[in-house]
Design an enzyme around this catalytic site. Structure first.
Site, PDB file in Angstrom:
ATOM      1  CE  LYS A  22      -1.662   1.531   4.080  1.00 22.80           C
ATOM      2  NZ  LYS A  22      -1.270   2.944   4.288  1.00 22.80           N
ATOM      3  CG  ASN A  23       2.611   2.689   3.515  1.00 22.58           C
ATOM      4  OD1 ASN A  23       1.418   2.973   3.379  1.00 22.58           O
ATOM      5  ND2 ASN A  23       3.183   2.547   4.704  1.00 22.58           N
ATOM      6  NE  ARG A  92      -0.831  12.176   8.325  1.00 20.90           N
ATOM      7  CZ  ARG A  92      -0.472  13.430   8.440  1.00 20.90           C
ATOM      8  NH1 ARG A  92      -1.231  14.277   9.053  1.00 20.90           N
ATOM      9  NH2 ARG A  92       0.682  13.837   7.941  1.00 20.90           N
ATOM     10  CB  CYS A 116      -4.144  10.510  12.165  1.00 18.77           C
ATOM     11  SG  CYS A 116      -2.486   9.919  12.359  1.00 18.77           S
ATOM     12  NE  ARG A 121       1.242  10.225  10.381  1.00 19.43           N
ATOM     13  CZ  ARG A 121       0.814   9.135   9.759  1.00 19.43           C
ATOM     14  NH1 ARG A 121      -0.317   8.583  10.090  1.00 19.43           N
ATOM     15  NH2 ARG A 121       1.510   8.616   8.779  1.00 19.43           N
ATOM     16  CG  ASP A 124       7.402  20.643   9.864  1.00 21.83           C
ATOM     17  OD1 ASP A 124       6.778  19.558   9.903  1.00 21.83           O
ATOM     18  OD2 ASP A 124       8.481  20.813  10.440  1.00 21.83           O
ATOM     19  CG  LEU A 125      10.111  17.860   7.831  1.00 19.80           C
ATOM     20  CD1 LEU A 125      10.426  16.417   8.160  1.00 19.80           C
ATOM     21  CD2 LEU A 125      11.351  18.734   8.067  1.00 19.80           C
ATOM     22  CG  ASP A 310       3.809   1.454   9.288  1.00 20.19           C
ATOM     23  OD1 ASP A 310       3.519   2.308  10.143  1.00 20.19           O
ATOM     24  OD2 ASP A 310       3.809   1.700   8.062  1.00 20.19           O
ATOM     25  NE  ARG A 402      -6.934   4.334   6.300  1.00 23.83           N
ATOM     26  CZ  ARG A 402      -6.188   5.256   6.875  1.00 23.83           C
ATOM     27  NH1 ARG A 402      -6.434   5.628   8.114  1.00 23.83           N
ATOM     28  NH2 ARG A 402      -5.197   5.824   6.220  1.00 23.83           N
TER      29      ARG A 402
HETATM   30  C1  UD1 Z   1       4.809   6.905   6.201  1.00 25.06           C
HETATM   31  C2  UD1 Z   1       3.923   5.684   6.102  1.00 25.06           C
HETATM   32  C3  UD1 Z   1       3.473   5.217   7.498  1.00 25.06           C
HETATM   33  C4  UD1 Z   1       4.703   5.009   8.386  1.00 25.06           C
HETATM   34  C5  UD1 Z   1       5.607   6.233   8.380  1.00 25.06           C
HETATM   35  C6  UD1 Z   1       6.920   6.010   9.114  1.00 25.06           C
HETATM   36  C7  UD1 Z   1       2.835   5.992   3.965  1.00 25.06           C
HETATM   37  C8  UD1 Z   1       1.586   6.286   3.214  1.00 25.06           C
HETATM   38  N1  UD1 Z   1       2.755   6.006   5.291  1.00 25.06           N
HETATM   39  O1  UD1 Z   1       4.011   7.946   6.776  1.00 25.06           O
HETATM   40  O2  UD1 Z   1       2.754   4.001   7.364  1.00 25.06           O
HETATM   41  O3  UD1 Z   1       4.277   4.747   9.710  1.00 25.06           O
HETATM   42  O4  UD1 Z   1       5.939   6.607   7.021  1.00 25.06           O
HETATM   43  O5  UD1 Z   1       7.591   4.942   8.593  1.00 25.06           O
HETATM   44  O6  UD1 Z   1       3.862   5.693   3.382  1.00 25.06           O
HETATM   45  N2  UD1 Z   1       7.212  14.658  10.349  1.00 25.06           N
HETATM   46  C9  UD1 Z   1       7.380  15.991  10.661  1.00 25.06           C
HETATM   47  N3  UD1 Z   1       7.165  16.907   9.675  1.00 25.06           N
HETATM   48  C10 UD1 Z   1       6.812  16.552   8.402  1.00 25.06           C
HETATM   49  C11 UD1 Z   1       6.659  15.187   8.097  1.00 25.06           C
HETATM   50  C12 UD1 Z   1       6.874  14.259   9.101  1.00 25.06           C
HETATM   51  O7  UD1 Z   1       7.713  16.349  11.788  1.00 25.06           O
HETATM   52  O8  UD1 Z   1       6.631  17.446   7.556  1.00 25.06           O
HETATM   53  C13 UD1 Z   1       7.440  13.639  11.404  1.00 25.06           C
HETATM   54  C14 UD1 Z   1       6.194  12.786  11.693  1.00 25.06           C
HETATM   55  O9  UD1 Z   1       5.317  13.433  12.592  1.00 25.06           O
HETATM   56  C15 UD1 Z   1       6.816  11.537  12.271  1.00 25.06           C
HETATM   57  C16 UD1 Z   1       8.113  11.397  11.472  1.00 25.06           C
HETATM   58  O10 UD1 Z   1       8.382  12.687  10.928  1.00 25.06           O
HETATM   59  O11 UD1 Z   1       7.135  11.721  13.620  1.00 25.06           O
HETATM   60  C17 UD1 Z   1       8.060  10.388  10.350  1.00 25.06           C
HETATM   61  O12 UD1 Z   1       6.907  10.648   9.550  1.00 25.06           O
HETATM   62  P1  UD1 Z   1       6.865  10.349   7.991  1.00 25.06           P
HETATM   63  O13 UD1 Z   1       8.040   9.508   7.616  1.00 25.06           O
HETATM   64  O14 UD1 Z   1       6.650  11.619   7.264  1.00 25.06           O
HETATM   65  O15 UD1 Z   1       5.551   9.471   7.890  1.00 25.06           O
HETATM   66  P2  UD1 Z   1       4.506   9.456   6.705  1.00 25.06           P
HETATM   67  O16 UD1 Z   1       5.182   9.692   5.409  1.00 25.06           O
HETATM   68  O17 UD1 Z   1       3.337  10.296   7.076  1.00 25.06           O
END
Ligand code: UD1
Length: 424
Positions: A22-23, A92, A116, A121, A124-125, A310, A402
């Protein structure tokens, strides 16, 4: 609303086929926005999150033909660049359309996804990276409004101070459309990122450093990409890990097929330290439970190639059956322990202190009514119910739908007593 009824205690046996990830599929679907011609996708998992993103593309004007595990997506006729709240709020990962919409059309509006169950989550990045490439970002009325400079996005050096899968993906897709070279420092290295890179390369983009934390992308200046060959989604390492956990918690020998063993290494290492063994042949893995009791385990979640967040909930379920006390530390998401109180309802003895869970040994789990709270927490409850004495009913399984294709069908084929029922 549907719920799952599980009669625990059955030994599992046989072979389960693992579906597409899925991811990996979600960013690949988002990347079809970069093309103005049809793109064929194969080995898609037939799960709700995939249907949600396809629905979003249709709302933007794309033509989508979706049948089971295949889709043909044509973003040629795409006419809107506004990703509406009503769909983004359902999932998301819809934020993944931000980079490709901005890259191809120079402007877009994407609803803010919000928090969520597993944490705040932020995005900003994602936004900072696009700003580095010249985009102007405004947040108004709950939407991110992004506008590229008139001449298009430009390459930049982007240094992430935290590793983010989604931000790396959005940046890659925007960078593919930018003028010049973008270097992403501290990029995520998940196999799902590698699949996206390989897709972009197949569309004519040059990317150096694939599989490493430093990706250098040479954009093509905004011309739509052409993906002439079908994109085949990689096997789902989290689905595979969940079935390995099912083998462990029920002390059963089972075989997984359609897997990528390399992607499973950190999960296999932990199961091995608990006393499990594996027989590996091409595309197949047979799991053997320990001869005695499972041993305790210490886990710290980390970015790939570390132990995946995960899989944290599922291994916690397995650890409830171990002979000694296990410690599980969650480093990625601040609130990813919603399964703890539900596992305790099934008879587990888990104590939480901050982001560390101490899982103490119990002789048995007992069937109970429990509530799923998020996707992976739900599968941990299913696993615990498979091992529990008596009947469990797991509610709110729309979370499971999902991300797991036919979980109850696959477990039933392995010999579990599991049924989907509707509450009256
Ligand atoms: C993806 C996966 C999710 C998995 C996660 C971590 C998908 C669709 N989902 O989620 O299943 O649990 O990777 O392996 O692929 N963060 C920030 N700022 C940002 C973005 C992220 O602070 O702009 C933080 C998040 O809150 C979290 C960490 O970075 O603490 C990692 O998140 P991220 O790798 O971005 O997760 P997702 O891409 O949302």
């Amino acid at each position: 609303m549907d719920y799952l009824e599980i009669e625990g205690g059955a030994e599992l046996s046989g072979t389960v086929r693992i579906g597409g990830a899925k991811n990996a599929a979600l960013p690949v679907i988002a990347a079809t926005i970069l093309s103005d011609r049809p793109v064929k996708l194969e080995n898609l998992p037939d799960v709700v999150d995939i249907r949600t993103l396809l629905k979003l593309l249709e709302r933007l004007g794309a033509k989508v033909e979706h049948r089971g595990n295949e889709a043909l997506i044509d973003c040629g006729p795409l006419s809107s660049t506004r990703a509406v709240y009503e769909i983004v709020a359902q999932m998301r990962a819809s934020i993944l359309v931000l980079g490709p919409l901005l890259g191809r059309f120079g402007e877009c509006e994407v609803s803010l996804p919000g928090g969520c169950a597993i944490g705040q989550r932020p995005i900003d990045l994602h936004l900072k990276a696009l700003e580095n490439m010249g985009a102007r970002i405004e947040i108004k009325g709950g939407y991110v409004h992004a506008i590229a400079p008139e001449e298009g996005l430009h390459g930049a050096t982007i240094v992430f101070d935290k590793i983010s899968v989604g931000a790396t993906e959005n940046t890659l897709m925007a960078a593919a459309m930018a003028h010049g070279t973008t270097t992403i420092v501290n990029a995520a290295r998940e196999p799902e990122i590698t699949q996206l890179c390989e897709m972009l390369v197949s569309g004519g983009i040059s990317i150096e450093g694939i599989g490493t934390g430093r990706l250098t992308v040479t954009g093509n200046g905004g011309n739509p990409l052409h993906f002439s060959k079908p994109i085949r989604i990689i096997p789902d390492r989290i689905e595979a890990g969940t079935y390995l956990a099912a083998g462990a918690i029920t002390y059963s020998r089972i075989t997984l097929e359609n897997i990528e063993v390399e992607h499973l290494q950190s999960i296999l290492d932990k199961l091995e330290s608990m006393g499990c063994t594996f027989e590996i042949s091409e595309g197949k893995l047979t799991f053997n439970p320990p001869t005695g009791r499972l041993r305790e385990v210490n886990i710290v979640t980390a970015e790939y190639p570390g132990f995946p967040t995960d899989m944290q909930a599922q291994l916690m379920a397995v650890a409830t059956m171990a002979a000694g006390e296990s410690l599980i530390e969650e480093r990625l998401f601040e609130n990813r322990f919603m399964h703890v109180s539900e596992l305790n309802r099934l008879g587990a003895d888990i104590w939480l202190k901050g982001n560390v869970a101490a899982v103490r040994p119990v002789e048995k789990l007992y069937g109970a009514d429990v509530m799923a709270t998020d996707l992976r927490a739900s599968s941990a409850l299913v696993l615990a119910a498979l091992a529990a004495e008596g009947t469990s009913r797991i509610r709110r399984i729309y979370h499971l739908d999902r991300g797991y294709e036919d979980l109850e069908g696959k477990l039933a084929a392995l010999g579990a007593t599991i049924r989907r029922r509707k509450s009256k």
